[in-house]
Design an enzyme around this catalytic site. Structure first.
Site, PDB file in Angstrom:
ATOM      1  CB  SER A 152      -1.960  -2.970   1.121  1.00  0.00           C
ATOM      2  OG  SER A 152      -1.024  -3.832   1.687  1.00  0.00           O
ATOM      3  N   GLY A 153      -2.177  -6.599  -0.244  1.00  0.00           N
ATOM      4  CA  GLY A 153      -2.424  -7.716  -0.168  1.00  0.00           C
ATOM      5  C   GLY A 153      -2.691  -8.263   1.647  1.00  0.00           C
ATOM      6  CG  HIS A 154      -0.121  -6.530   5.102  1.00  0.00           C
ATOM      7  ND1 HIS A 154      -0.200  -6.082   6.137  1.00  0.00           N
ATOM      8  CD2 HIS A 154       0.215  -5.496   4.119  1.00  0.00           C
ATOM      9  CE1 HIS A 154       0.025  -4.983   6.274  1.00  0.00           C
ATOM     10  NE2 HIS A 154       0.216  -4.570   4.992  1.00  0.00           N
TER      11      HIS A 154
ATOM     12  N   GLY B  29       0.786  -1.306  -0.054  1.00  0.00           N
ATOM     13  CA  GLY B  29       0.221   0.052  -0.114  1.00  0.00           C
ATOM     14  C   GLY B  29       0.990   1.222   0.164  1.00  0.00           C
ATOM     15  CB  THR B  30       3.868   2.292   1.845  1.00  0.00           C
ATOM     16  OG1 THR B  30       3.150   1.888   3.284  1.00  0.00           O
ATOM     17  CG2 THR B  30       4.729   3.415   2.171  1.00  0.00           C
TER      18      THR B  30
ATOM     19  CB  THR C 184      13.338  -9.596 -10.807  1.00  0.00           C
ATOM     20  OG1 THR C 184      14.544  -9.438 -11.650  1.00  0.00           O
ATOM     21  CG2 THR C 184      12.852 -11.072 -10.827  1.00  0.00           C
TER      22      THR C 184
ATOM     23  CD  GLN D 274      -7.397  -0.901   6.996  1.00  0.00           C
ATOM     24  OE1 GLN D 274      -8.214  -1.835   7.160  1.00  0.00           O
ATOM     25  NE2 GLN D 274      -6.274  -0.849   7.253  1.00  0.00           N
TER      26      GLN D 274
ATOM     27  CG  ASN E 105      -5.610   3.627   8.910  1.00  0.00           C
ATOM     28  OD1 ASN E 105      -5.808   4.846   8.103  1.00  0.00           O
ATOM     29  ND2 ASN E 105      -4.550   3.828   9.699  1.00  0.00           N
TER      30      ASN E 105
ATOM     31  CB  CYS F  88       2.781   4.539  11.924  1.00  0.00           C
ATOM     32  SG  CYS F  88       2.021   3.427  10.894  1.00  0.00           S
TER      33      CYS F  88
HETATM   34  C1  LIG Z   1      -1.648  -0.404   5.696  1.00  0.00           C
HETATM   35  C2  LIG Z   1      -2.143   0.797   5.256  1.00  0.00           C
HETATM   36  C3  LIG Z   1      -1.416   1.168   4.320  1.00  0.00           C
HETATM   37  C4  LIG Z   1      -0.013   0.635   4.134  1.00  0.00           C
HETATM   38  O1  LIG Z   1      -0.067  -0.473   3.377  1.00  0.00           O
HETATM   39  P1  LIG Z   1       1.317  -1.605   3.543  1.00  0.00           P
HETATM   40  O2  LIG Z   1       1.233  -2.544   2.629  1.00  0.00           O
HETATM   41  O3  LIG Z   1       1.457  -1.911   4.804  1.00  0.00           O
HETATM   42  O4  LIG Z   1       2.661  -0.432   2.899  1.00  0.00           O
HETATM   43  C5  LIG Z   1      -1.763   2.418   3.510  1.00  0.00           C
HETATM   44  N1  LIG Z   1      -3.001   2.922   3.856  1.00  0.00           N
HETATM   45  C6  LIG Z   1      -3.819   2.415   4.709  1.00  0.00           C
HETATM   46  C7  LIG Z   1      -5.254   3.204   4.589  1.00  0.00           C
HETATM   47  C8  LIG Z   1      -3.536   1.253   5.236  1.00  0.00           C
HETATM   48  O5  LIG Z   1      -4.328   0.782   6.271  1.00  0.00           O
END
Ligand SMILES: *Cc1c(COP(=O)(O)O)cnc(C)c1O
Length: 392
Positions: free
Chosen positions: A201-203, A73-74, A239, A181, A153, A329
């Site tokens: 973001s996958g996680h 996501g970042t 890659t 989110q 978030n 954070c």
């Molecule tokens: C977690 C989050 C991110 C960052 O995503 P990462 O994959 O951890 O870098 C960005 N924006 C929001 C709203 C998030 O909750």
């Protein structure tokens, strides 16, 4: 044991789905070739990357060619905002965002300020909804981008993205939304909602860490962050993180199915509501943050007056319960969350914030356990607090 942990911090990260791990393993083990090579072994991997791209596109109602894989996501947020800024700086240097964005957006905007860009931070109301009228009024001739998050978030408030998208399109300004989110939790339609760029973001939805994507609407040109090889349509050199991309694709496929599963969705909401109602019944002087209805189903953010969020977290941890005091954070810093301050909460109340975020893996007995333990912890801490004795 990890099995006994009650994990209620799903906005920080989620448990990776076993089906995702299984697919990824194939690409960590035998399918190790570099997808840019020309032999069959490599080209077959390339094909799987393209299938993952189709799955990510489907989740957003985008075209596969509009998806660029990133490291999360970042990176997607950085790529969207800096990418549009540097590609359009001759046209204008004004960007509009909100005061409650994730640090990936806020700190990218702050960086651009140092490079001569002008940023307008739009305030939110007490529920965390951005002032759409003010967005409209803030658009100038040199405005190039509006970046407003889809779902916050910390408090779970859902922003009026379709409305903002419509305004941006009418005014000829690009619209980016950090949908990290929202993806996998609510239906996203980049076409219908007039979204130009969107980060996932996958996680955050049972995929792997270090894998995400940026949707860029066809025809929009952005500057690349990374320069090197020709991967990802020349926009993201290096890659490919093959296993990560495959895992992200699988997570998107599962999320797409889960979104159609009304029963699963309503169960998450039922448990969240049970937690909220139970806390309000059992503990006095609680403030619920975020919008009462326009809030994502899995999130509950509360302020517990007269005590520090951090001390509650430590006590919950001793009982095997994982929660958060806001954004991961901010944890460990003495400043209260910028999101809670933007809602207009005073510092001392914002310090007592606690966030529970559920997932499809959350069980009812886990919610019951929290409802049993939290009131005891709060009572114990309040008895030690001079403010509680005075304030009561
Ligand atoms: C977690 C989050 C991110 C960052 O995503 P990462 O994959 O951890 O870098 C960005 N924006 C929001 C709203 C998030 O909750």
């Amino acid at each position: 044991m990890i099995e006994d942990v009650i994990y209620l911090d799903n906005n920080a990260t989620t448990k990776i789905a076993p089906e995702v791990v299984e697919e990824m393993l194939l690409f960590l083990k035998e399918n190790y070739a570099n997808p840019s090579s020309i032999y069959y072994l490599a080209q077959n991997i390339k094909k799987h990357i393209e299938t993952a791209r189709e799955k990510a596109a489907r989740l957003l109602n985008a075209e596969p060619s509009e998806i660029i894989f990133t490291s999360g996501g970042t990176e997607a947020d950085n790529m969207a905002i800096k990418g549009i800024a540097f590609a359009n700086e001759k046209k204008g240097k004004h960007i509009i965002t909100s005061s409650i964005e994730h640090h990936a957006v806020i700190n990218t905007c702050k960086y651009l300020e140092k490079h001569g860009f002008e940023i307008t931070y739009i305030p939110v109301d007490k529920y965390g909804i951005v002032d759409v009228d003010l967005i409209k009024k803030s658009i100038k001739n040199d405005t190039i981008l509006i970046s407003i998050m889809y779902v916050n978030n910390e408090i779970g408030t859902i922003e009026p993205v379709a409305e903002i998208g419509k305004i941006a399109r009418e005014k000829g300004v690009y619209f980016h939304t950090d949908a990290v989110q929202a993806a996998g939790k609510i239906k996203i339609d980049v076409k219908e909602q007039n979204i130009d760029l969107l980060s996932i973001s996958g996680h955050k939805f049972h995929g792997p860490k270090g894998a995400g994507a940026l949707y860029i609407r066809k025809g929009i040109k952005i500057d690349a962050l990374l320069h090197g090889g020709h991967q990802e349509n020349n926009l993201r050199a290096g890659t490919e993180n093959v296993a990560g991309i495959i895992g992200l694709g699988k997570a998107c496929e599962i999320a797409d199915e889960d979104l159609k599963n009304i029963k699963m969705k309503s169960e998450i909401k039922r448990l969240r509501d049970k937690l909220e109602k139970g806390i309000l019944e059992k503990i006095p002087k609680i403030i619920v943050n975020g919008h009462p209805e326009k809030r994502i189903d899995n999130t509950l953010n509360i302020c517990i007056k007269y005590i520090e969020g951090e001390s509650i977290l430590i006590n919950l941890d001793l009982e095997g319960i994982c929660a958060s005091s806001g954004s991961a954070c901010t944890s460990g810093s003495l400043e209260p969350s910028h999101v809670l301050l933007a809602l207009g909460l005073p510092h001392e109340i914002a310090h007592g914030s606690l966030r529970f975020s559920l997932s499809k893996y959350t069980k009812e007995k886990e919610i019951d356990k929290v409802l049993e333990i939290l009131p005891v912890i709060v009572q114990k801490l309040r008895n030690l607090s001079p403010f509680w004795k005075k304030g009561k």
